[in-house]
Structures are given as structure tokens and as C-alpha cells.
Enzyme design. Structure first.
Site, PDB file in Angstrom:
ATOM      1  N   LYS A 128      -2.675   3.230  24.719  1.00  0.00           N
ATOM      2  CA  LYS A 128      -2.847   4.599  25.222  1.00  0.00           C
ATOM      3  C   LYS A 128      -3.452   5.525  24.154  1.00  0.00           C
ATOM      4  CE  LYS A 128      -0.453   4.029  29.228  1.00  0.00           C
ATOM      5  NZ  LYS A 128      -0.350   2.553  29.229  1.00  0.00           N
TER       6      LYS A 128
HETATM    7  C1  LIG Z   1      -0.571   1.491  30.108  1.00  0.00           C
HETATM    8  C2  LIG Z   1      -0.470   0.089  29.622  1.00  0.00           C
HETATM    9  C3  LIG Z   1      -1.043  -0.995  30.332  1.00  0.00           C
HETATM   10  C4  LIG Z   1      -1.737  -0.816  31.667  1.00  0.00           C
HETATM   11  O1  LIG Z   1      -2.988  -0.201  31.547  1.00  0.00           O
HETATM   12  P1  LIG Z   1      -3.697   0.458  32.821  1.00  0.00           P
HETATM   13  O2  LIG Z   1      -4.891   1.165  32.305  1.00  0.00           O
HETATM   14  O3  LIG Z   1      -2.681   1.399  33.412  1.00  0.00           O
HETATM   15  O4  LIG Z   1      -4.048  -0.643  33.761  1.00  0.00           O
HETATM   16  C5  LIG Z   1      -0.940  -2.265  29.785  1.00  0.00           C
HETATM   17  N1  LIG Z   1      -0.290  -2.480  28.613  1.00  0.00           N
HETATM   18  C6  LIG Z   1       0.272  -1.471  27.905  1.00  0.00           C
HETATM   19  C7  LIG Z   1       0.982  -1.776  26.631  1.00  0.00           C
HETATM   20  C8  LIG Z   1       0.199  -0.152  28.373  1.00  0.00           C
HETATM   21  O5  LIG Z   1       0.775   0.846  27.663  1.00  0.00           O
END
Ligand SMILES: *Cc1c(COP(=O)(O)O)cnc(C)c1O
Length: 500
Positions: free
Chosen positions: A113
């Protein structure tokens, strides 16, 4: 470059407006009206460039209303060696001759993120300036753990903004709670809500739709905004790292210019995998997109059948950031596949809201299945994959990345496709240390150990350095001890902002 709403093609705004607004007024998502094309020569030239130069190359094609200077400032404020611990920002790790992990977790909160939330605040303040917005931006976040911390780190000390994060009192891990209540910065506030994540989220939504409360804030010089993943400003930075990974493979001689690669993405909200699809639309040679889910396999079923059905049991898994039944960015993908059919999209999304499911037309399904493969795995398989990746390759992955690797292994044995493949590594194994250690050893191994002992144990096993941002939590004193009833969240916002 103009941006259209997925639910009304007549709505057109520039990127500053799209980022400032977040969501279009009728509920649609903003998408670029066309995709800039990139030549193979240009892609090849990226191989000698830094991450920030690659970012400028991609972002400048979308944020055409930003000045060169503003955009360069956004990038250089976001992606620094100081924050990411490496000049590469998003380095590629070679597991073997066909599998490469794209490590997206070197940022301050150890999950992917950060790739978007480190730059979004700068996009937002630049957009505010460009649209002559004179209010101070208040970012309200309800979090189940990862997003709240990443947003706090992204927005802390960013002029013209304040951020308030609500987390469920008993719904986050000890380390996630510590990460948030010890947050520093002159514009941050954190509060626990008595209840679960849904209570926190409903409370935030209620504030967003309370016009009386919003005009009170307005009179006091504040404007509410959100940092969630439907904002174009969170999606566009994710396109960059697919180009960067390809350029790294070129630079290290793993591939030649024009070679096609496959991409595996552990998926929740469909944001990350959509960014890879957009990269292909721009000209990046990607053959297959492999969508990996945990037991919340609504996307696996959708890609296999063309029916999206959220009316199913919700599973709590060891890859919690993918425990999602409504993948909001899928709307952008379907809009694109349908040739920008805004009435079809409005229709499907209405069905999703009313009956909880929809089916896409056969022609769209065929195009989707040509490009996308999908599968899922349960917690047991996730655990086994962590162990196997460590034993076979000496590499430790977190639980989310392991879902990607497991689904990739299934894909290869099903199809025999040995195309070189990038697997997105979305979190540091240290962030999910307990599950990872149980996978590598067993339950007894971790019994009675606290978070910081677990960090050291994982360091011993993996040989990887404990991320400083996690290790230093041990000596941090909590700053925020506010615990509120879910009915009182607006009052808490008023208290933090000193309005009444
Ligand atoms: C948010 C997240 C995901 C999923 O990603 P999306 O863009 O929502 O598909 C996968 N792994 C981790 C560690 C995340 O924080």
C-alpha cells in the site's frame, strides 16, 4: 488527458479534479479516456533509468495537467531511499530462471500500500492547489489494519492536510495497533472504535454523507476526503512498478526487449492487478494475468464463469488484506472490456447493490478469459507454499505473496506454461511473522512469544534484516489512547479538529 466516469461517459474532468473528488458524483470511478502508448524502444530505454525517472515517464503520460516541476516534486517526496531503504524502491528478486518476485514492501509500513499511499498525499495537495481549493483537507480512514498505517505514514506532516484514522478496538493485530497508536506527525490523530471493522467503516461513511456535519466543517475551513483505493491517485502509481520490473529484467539480461512475461497478483480489491492490465494496454509485453485469491474466491469464480456473486460466506484467513468480497476496481476493468459501455456498467453495479450478483455478456467474458487466469488456495496450502519456497529456494514470503506463488504453481502444472513470470510480493514476511513462523516450523515454535521475539526469530531463520520501522516500535510510547463508541465518531473528529 481527461477522465471519464465508468457510469456516465458525459462526465469529464482533468486529473487534478479526478484525484480531488475521488469518486464521481453518481458513484462511478474515474478512468482515463484513452491509454497513452509506449514503444518498445522507450521501454528499453527505461532499463538504464532510476525508479523515479521511470515513475516520471509513466505518470507524466496520465497527469498531463500537472506541471513537470510539480510532478517531479511529488515523485521525489514519495520515493526516497530514506523511506524505502533501497534506491531500487521496488526491487526484483530472482527465485529461479522463470520466477521473479517484485518486492513492493520496502516502504515505511512494510506492505505494498505504501507504493501508492506515499505519493497520493502529494498528488492531492498539488491537485488542491491547481483547483484553487483553499480548505484544509481532512482524510478520514476506517482501517482493518494495513491501510490506516500506510495512510498515516503517507499523510504525516504533509502541509494542508490532516488525517484521522479509526480502527476497531479488538480487530487489529498487536503490531498493527502499536504501529498506529505510536504514530508521529503534527497532523495525525488515531482513535479506537468499540466494535468491529464494519462499525468503524459505517461510522466513517455516515460522516461522509452527513451534509449538516460537512457544512459545519466547511465553515471551519475543512474539506473531507478519502484515501481509499478507488481514487485514481492510488491506482496510477501502481502502473509504474510493472514497467520498472520489466526494465529490471531487461537490465539484468533475463529477457530481451519485446519478450512477453506473465504476471501473478495476489488480489483483493482488484487494484494491483488492474494496474498491470493498464500497463499492457500501454504496450508492456504481458501475456497472461494470473489472479490469485485466498478462500474468499469470488474473483476466481467470476473469471471462470462470468458470474460475480458476493452472496457467500466470508472467510477470515491468514492473508487478511485479501479478505474481500466486493472488489471495487473490477468496475474499471469491466468498463474497459465492454468498450466503455457506461450503461452496462451502471446496470451491473446496481445489480450488485440490490441482489448481490451479476453476469457479464458472453463476448466480454471471452475476452477476459483469453487474458486472465484465476485460481485460489486455502490457508493450509498457503502455509505449505511458504515452507516449500523456503526449502526449495531459500526465500521467505509473507502469507499474501504465498497465495500468489501457490496459484502460480497450480497454473504451471495445469498449463505447462513456463513463460518468465513476475509474482507481486505484497508484504514483508515480518509483518505477518507469526503465520510465517508457524509455516516454517510449527505452532509450538511460536507459543508464548511476543511480537518482538517473533521478529528476531524470523530474522534468525530467514537471514533477512528486521525492518527498522517494526523493530523500533518496541521503544515507542503510545501517543493515542482515545477509545470511542461508534455513535460518537463525529464528535471525535470535532475534538481532534477543535470545532464545535
Ligand atoms: C491490499 C493488499 C492486497 C490486495 O491488493 P488489491 O489491490 O486490493 O487487489 C494484497 N496483499 C497485501 C499485503 C495487501 O495489503
Amino acid at each position: 488527458m481527461q477522465y471519464r466516469s465508468t457510469r456516465n461517459n458525459n462526465i469529464k474532468v482533468n486529473s487534478a479534479m479526478a484525484i480531488k473528488q475521488g469518486l464521481s458524483e453518481e458513484g462511478g470511478l474515474f478512468v482515463p479516456e484513452s491509454f497513452p502508448k509506449v514503444s518498445l524502444d522507450e521501454i528499453e530505454s527505461l532499463s538504464t533509468k532510476s525508479y523515479n525517472e521511470r515513475a516520471f515517464f509513466v505518470l507524466s503520460k496520465f497527469l498531463t495537467d500537472f506541471s513537470t516541476e510539480d510532478l517531479k516534486n511529488c515523485i521525489s517526496n514519495a520515493y526516497t531511499k530514506e523511506k524505502f531503504g533501497t534506491d531500487a524502491i521496488a526491487p526484483v528478486y530472482k527465485l529461479n530462471d522463470s520466477v521473479y518476485f517484485l518486492e513492493l514492501w520496502h516502504g515505511p509500513t512494510c506492505a505494498f500500500k505504501d507504493m501508492a499511499l506515499q505519493i497520493l498525499p502529494h498528488f492531492l495537495t498539488t491537485s488542491m492547489k491547481m483547483t484553487n481549493e483553499d480548505k484544509e483537507i481532512i482524510i478520514l480512514v476506517a482501517t482493518s489494519g494495513d491501510t490506516g498505517k500506510a495512510a498515516l505514514e503517507g499523510f504525516k506532516d504533509v502541509n494542508g492536510t490532516r488525517i484521522i484514522v479509526f480502527y476497531p478496538d479488538n480487530g487489529v493485530s498487536e503490531i498493527q495497533k502499536l504501529q498506529m497508536v505510536t504514530q508521529r506527525g503534527n497532523n495525525v490523530s488515531v482513535a479506537a472504535v468499540k466494535g468491529n471493522f464494519d462499525d468503524a467503516q459505517s461510522g466513517v461513511k455516515k460522516i461522509f454523507t452527513d451534509n449538516e456535519y460537512k457544512s459545519l466543517l466547511d465553515r471551519n475551513g475543512f474539506k473531507l476526503s478519502s484515501a481509499n483505493s478507488i481514487n485514481w491517485g492510488r491506482l496510477v502509481p501502481q502502473i509504474v512498478y510493472y514497467f520498472s520490473a520489466y526494465a529490471d529484467l531487461l537490465a539484468s539480461g533475463e529477457i530481451k526487449t519485446g519478450d512477453e512475461i506473465n504476471v501473478v497478483v495476489p488480489t483483493g480489491n482488484f487494484g494491483n492487478i488492474l494496474a498491470s492490465y493498464y500497463a499492457k494496454k500501454m504496450g508492456l509485453p504481458i501475456k497472461k494475468f494470473i489472479c490469485a485469491s485466498n478462500e474468499n474466491n469470488v474473483l476466481t469464480d467470476f473469471i471462470k464463469t462470468g458470474v460475480y456473486d458476493k452472496t457467500r460466506q466470508f472467510h477470515t484467513t491468514i492473508s487478511p488484506s485479501m479478505d474481500i468480497l466486493i472488489s471495487s476496481n473490477l468496475e474499471r476493468f469491466l468498463y474497459d472490456l465492454s468498450g466503455c459501455n457506461d450503461s452496462l456498467i451502471s446496470n451491473l453495479m446496481t445489480q450488485l447493490n440490490t441482489v448481490g450478483k451479476y453476469e457479464i455478456p458472453a463476448d466480454i467474458k471471452a475476452v477476459m478469459q483469453d487474458l486472465f487466469d484465476a485460481d485460489f488456495c486455502d490457508d493450509k496450502e498457503t502455509m505449505a507454499t511458504i515452507k516449500k519456497t523456503y526449502v526449495d529456494g531459500g526465500y521467505v514470503v509473507d502469507t499474501h505473496t504465498a497465495v500468489g506463488k501457490c496459484v502460480y504453481d497450480k497454473y504451471v502444472s495445469r498449463t505447462g506454461d513456463t513463460t518468465k513470470t513476475i509474482i507481486c510480493s505484497t508484504a514483508s514476511p515480518f509483518k505477518f511473522n507469526q503465520s510465517v513462523l508457524i509455516a516454517l516450523e510449527d505452532y509450538n515454535y511460536v507459543a508464548g512469544k511476543n511480537e518482538f521475539e517473533l521478529l528476531d526469530m524470523l530474522h534468525e531463520k530467514s537471514g533477512m534484516k528486521v525492518p527498522e520501522s517494526l523493530a523500533e516500535l518496541k521503544d515507542r510510547t503510545p501517543i493515542f489512547d482515545t477509545v470511542v463508541e461508534k455513535e460518537d465518531m463525529a464528535d471525535t473528529v470535532s475534538d481532534f479538529l477543535k470545532v464545535d
